[in-house]
Motif scaffolding. Structure first.
Motif, short mmCIF file in Angstrom:
data_model
loop_
_atom_site.label_atom_id
_atom_site.label_comp_id
_atom_site.label_asym_id
_atom_site.label_seq_id
_atom_site.Cartn_x
_atom_site.Cartn_y
_atom_site.Cartn_z
N PHE A 36 0.83 -1.20 0.00
CA PHE A 36 0.00 0.00 0.00
C PHE A 36 0.87 1.26 0.00
N VAL A 37 1.89 1.29 0.84
CA VAL A 37 2.77 2.46 0.90
C VAL A 37 3.45 2.68 -0.45
N GLU A 38 3.88 1.60 -1.10
CA GLU A 38 4.50 1.73 -2.42
C GLU A 38 3.50 2.28 -3.44
N HIS A 39 2.23 1.84 -3.35
CA HIS A 39 1.19 2.37 -4.24
C HIS A 39 0.97 3.86 -4.00
N VAL A 40 0.93 4.27 -2.74
CA VAL A 40 0.72 5.69 -2.41
C VAL A 40 1.86 6.53 -2.97
N ARG A 41 3.09 6.09 -2.75
CA ARG A 41 4.24 6.85 -3.25
C ARG A 41 4.25 6.89 -4.78
N GLY A 42 3.89 5.76 -5.40
CA GLY A 42 3.88 5.72 -6.86
C GLY A 42 2.83 6.63 -7.46
N VAL A 43 1.61 6.62 -6.89
CA VAL A 43 0.54 7.49 -7.40
C VAL A 43 0.86 8.95 -7.13
N ALA A 44 1.41 9.27 -5.95
CA ALA A 44 1.74 10.66 -5.62
C ALA A 44 2.69 11.26 -6.65
N ALA A 45 3.60 10.44 -7.18
CA ALA A 45 4.55 10.94 -8.17
C ALA A 45 3.89 11.27 -9.50
N LEU A 46 2.68 10.74 -9.76
CA LEU A 46 1.99 10.96 -11.03
C LEU A 46 0.96 12.09 -10.98
N LEU A 47 0.54 12.49 -9.80
CA LEU A 47 -0.60 13.40 -9.69
C LEU A 47 -0.31 14.77 -10.30
N PRO A 48 -1.33 15.38 -10.88
CA PRO A 48 -1.16 16.72 -11.46
C PRO A 48 -1.01 17.78 -10.37
N PRO A 49 -0.49 18.95 -10.73
CA PRO A 49 -0.38 20.03 -9.75
C PRO A 49 -1.75 20.60 -9.40
N GLY A 50 -1.83 21.32 -8.32
CA GLY A 50 -3.07 21.94 -7.89
C GLY A 50 -3.12 22.03 -6.38
N ARG A 51 -4.20 22.60 -5.89
CA ARG A 51 -4.36 22.74 -4.43
C ARG A 51 -5.40 21.78 -3.87
N HIS A 52 -6.38 21.39 -4.72
CA HIS A 52 -7.48 20.55 -4.26
C HIS A 52 -7.75 19.43 -5.27
N ALA A 53 -8.12 18.27 -4.77
CA ALA A 53 -8.46 17.13 -5.62
C ALA A 53 -9.81 16.59 -5.20
#
Length: 448
Positions: A36-53
């Motif tokens: 799970f932690v690896e998935h979180v770190r992997g997805v965080a690296a892909l997310l677009p910029p912004g302030r709110h999701a």
């Protein structure tokens, strides 16, 4: 059992437990904390910029990965009260630099849509920690009494409230690790607390799905190991009891979002051979009390919570709240941290010098033979009138409106008789069983 952490500027881990401990499950797979932690770190690296999701993920595990990845990027999860395009668009418009995260593409696609990859990326690393003061989510009220209101939540508040919830429920499963199956969406604060934060911040396993029909609930429970905790609502619980479906053994059932009728609680306990524990809270406060509705009327406050009755409601003081929150609920305080609910100020009616409550009037309507579901509301006053009329929606396929009114007239003061009383196929309940006021008024106007 974890201690209740005071709010502070200290760091708290994003998840707790040993790397190999199970965190999520479905019929086909299991995920441990390290993955799970690896998935979180992997997805965080892909997310677009912004302030709110705007987190629209429907799969509960993917919602959790997305939620944590957004927080890890320093952004804020927006948790809309529904996935309706107009609701999502309004939430985006009210918050700067807001994009949308999801796993199932809505139609039409909202602005700034970002879909999680089918295969979640993995990036090795330690369990991250977040500052207790970091704003991680904004939840929204359901709109049952008006327009949805925004409620910000910090990571420290979630850590503290989850420890309180664990203390309130842990005796249901003892020293074992429970599997949590929920019928409520993770975007709802009750669903967030019970089916997302509890597995994240306590020894618990989340089921990735959100079963709806009784047979689906039974299958989801069978997919995970005992002890099993079912997190649901009175609407779903009623459907389960009436369906006759057989459920695997349960450590307990937790319910919220609407008042649980004691007869339904008693029937569920007898039917499924387990305890039904009702929790009390709101989007503004999170959960702060509990009771076993089948055998007690009074609520018990969670550790550190204090209520302060006011003329127009009740102030809630709690370790996870930065300041007291005023709720519209009226309470009667009892010894030993217990209280009784005495209705809501907004439900109290005074017409022609006579008093009643919308809750009591609705119960009278539901007691009419043949009425399966119902709600009574007070309309806004018409021009030149000081008080709004009472109106009602009923689900009663085998009864005529005039017959229902005739039976009500026998035991209800004429000033409180609903005019109009409209028969409908179903009430416009949302995913948690609540009735948004604007949807009720639209049906009363004959729209939809």
């Amino acid at each position: 059992m974890p201690a209740v952490h005071p709010l502070s500027s200290s760091l708290h881990p994003l998840a707790v437990g040993a790397p190999a401990r199970p965190l999520a499950a479905s019929a086909a797979w299991r995920v441990d904390l390290a993955t799970f932690v690896e998935h979180v770190r992997g997805v965080a690296a892909l997310l677009p910029p912004g302030r709110h999701a705007v987190n629209l993920c429907e799969d509960r595990y993917r919602f959790l990965v997305g939620f944590c990845a957004v927080a890890l990027r320093g952004q804020v999860n927006l948790l809309p009260p529904s996935r309706a395009p107009a609701v999502v668009a309004e939430v985006q418009q009210r918050h700067a630099q807001a994009w949308c995260l999801g796993d199932t593409a809505p139609d039409p696609l909202p602005a700034g849509w970002f879909a999680l990859p089918e295969e979640l990326p993995r990036l090795p690393g330690e369990i991250p920690a977040l500052d207790a003061a970091q704003l991680v989510a904004i939840g929204f009220t359901s709109g049952s009494t008006g327009a949805p209101a925004a409620n910000p939540k910090t990571w420290g508040a979630f850590v503290t409230s989850t420890a309180q919830n664990l203390q309130a429920l842990a005796d249901l499963w003892g020293e074992r690790t429970p599997s949590v199956v929920a019928t409520v969406p993770p975007q709802h604060m009750y669903g967030m607390e019970m089916s997302v934060l509890l597995p994240l911040l306590a020894p618990a396993v989340l089921h990735a799905g959100r079963p709806f029909f009784p047979q689906d609930v039974a299958q989801a429970l069978a997919d995970v190991p005992a002890p099993r905790l079912l997190v649901t609502t009175p609407v779903h619980l009623k459907a389960l009891v009436e369906s006759g479906v057989a459920l695997p053994s349960l450590a307990g059932i937790v319910t919220a979002t609407a008042p649980l009728p004691p007869p339904l609680a008693e029937a569920a306990e007898a039917r499924f051979a387990t305890e039904v524990r009702e929790v009390f809270g709101s989007t503004e406060t999170c959960i702060f009390a509990r009771r076993r509705t089948a055998c007690e009327q009074a609520w018990t406050l969670l550790p550190g919570v204090r209520l302060e009755p006011q003329e127009d409601g009740t102030l809630v003081h709690a370790p996870h709240l930065p300041e007291a929150v005023l709720l519209a609920d009226l309470v009667e305080l009892l010894p030993e941290g217990r209280f009784l609910l005495r209705g809501r100020r907004a439900d109290l009616l005074e017409i022609a010098g006579k008093r009643a409550s919308l809750g009591d009037l609705t119960r009278r309507l539901l007691a009419v033979p043949g009425v399966r579901d119902a709600v009574m509301v007070q309309l806004d006053p018409e021009p030149g009138q000081a008080v709004g009329r009472i109106a009602a929606l009923v689900v009663a396929p085998e009864r005529e409106e005039a017959d229902i009114l005739r039976e009500l007239r026998a035991g209800m003061d004429p000033v409180f008789l609903p005019r109009p009383l409209r028969r409908v196929e179903c009430l416009p309940r949302n995913e948690t069983g609540k009735l948004p006021r604007d949807a009720v008024l639209a049906l009363l106007r004959g729209e939809g």
